[in-house]
Design an enzyme around this catalytic site. Structure first.
Site: not given
Ligand code: IMP
Ligand code: MG
Length: 330
Positions: A175, A13, A16, A42-43
């Protein structure tokens, strides 16, 4: 072949997704490949003023680039098709752009059920841990075992060494160091390798790596069951200002000051040559500037002192530092 790598140096988070999106806008990449993790990621991406959250499909689709889920990832087939549909519904062209390495392992419904019983780590309940376990005890299934995935399968060796040896690739990590199976705070980690080695595990050659973008934000956050957030109302203020809620699970992200010692270690181990520091504006909103360094807590009087500390440390390590606010591009 040239490869630029984007990886996280904290606990995920860091932004990225935003950095990848911005790099894609400015560079002529031929491919984007996700090299680790799966539906646990989750992007969050802002594309043409609209917010998108993706979990599996790399951000190349937003710019019409071939987007590959690499062999270091694990995927759930339903989640994959749901995400394809979500992107199609949002008028993102995915036709002929989305691929899965044929040797990528599959997260089954049983893996998800098993993971949802976790009460020790605080996993995202995406089935990741059990899927990687089965990969390594050699009882897993791979993408090539499923006929419905046939149109999406790709052989990474053929694609990059035989068909397109001049590719310019953006390798997108999920991650981060603090969650890395070996270098994170075990057992409060994910089940994949999140560092530079993970890029090579997808069949890439270290000689072709060009830039390594290390991504951090101005403070630390962590989602999971270990105690991470100190007792201090400032962290609740940061959590609210920074909207620190998981994009996969909606859980509150625990907050703490930036751990510079950990970032230094991650920079060195991953060969980072560009450090991007996101969410500076969040600390500006709460007007508190602190960094943990050398097991101490340093308080800065101003944003410029805070940024100078980081800039000077980066210069000593011969790397560029780029500071960025939440809504803006780098
Ligand atoms: P798992 O990867 O779902 O097994 O979860 C293991 C740990 O990693 C938990 O603490 C999760 O909250 C954390 N985690 C996994 N993926 C992400 C991510 O993309 N962002 C932040 N934390 C994550
Ligand atoms: Mg995320």
């Amino acid at each position: 072949m040239k490869i630029d790598v984007v990886l996280g140096l904290q606990f995920g988070d860091e932004g990225k997704g935003k950095v990848c999106h911005s790099l894609l806008e400015k560079n002529d990449y031929t491919h984007v490949i996700r090299f680790n993790g799966g539906g646990n990621a989750g992007h969050t991406i802002w594309h043409k003023g609209k917010k998108f959250v993706t979990h599996l499909i790399p951000s190349g689709v937003f710019y019409g680039k071939k987007s590959i889920i690499g062999s270091g990832c694990v995927i759930n087939i339903n989640k994959f098709f749901n995400e394809l549909q979500y992107l199609k519904n949002e008028n993102i062209n995915v036709e002929g752009l989305v691929y899965i390495a044929k040797n990528t392992h599959i997260v089954t419904e049983n893996h998800i059920i098993e993971d949802s019983l976790d009460s020790k780590i605080g996993t995202t309940r995406s089935g990741n841990g059990p899927a990687y376990r089965d990969k390594y005890i050699r009882s897993g299934f791979r993408a090539e075992d499923f006929s419905e995935l046939k149109p999406y399968l790709i052989d990474l060796y053929e694609e990059f060494y035989e068909k397109n040896p001049d590719s310019v690739i953006l390798a997108e990590g999920a991650q981060a160091t603090g969650l890395d199976i070996d270098w994170g705070d075990y057992p409060y980690v994910t089940s994949s390798h999140c560092g530079i080695g993970s890029v090579l595990l997808n069949g890439f050659n270290h000689k072709n790596i060009r830039n390594v973008y290390g991504i951090i934000k101005a403070y630390d956050t962590y989602v999971g069951l270990k105690n991470f957030q100190p007792e201090d109302p400032i962290f609740e203020a940061i959590q609210i200002a920074g909207n620190e809620f998981g994009s996969t699970t909606g859980r509150k992200r625990q907050c703490n000051w930036l751990d510079w010692d950990m970032v230094t270690k991650a920079i060195k181990m991953n060969g980072v040559n560009r450090l991007i520091i996101n969410k500076i504006d969040i600390l500006r909103q709460v007007d508190a500037w602190r960094i943990r360094s050398n097991n101490d807590l340093i308080t800065f009087c101003s944003e410029s002192d805070f940024c100078d500390f980081i800039r000077e440390k980066c210069e000593k390590m011969w790397l560029n530092s780029i500071f960025s606010d939440t809504p803006h591009e780098i």
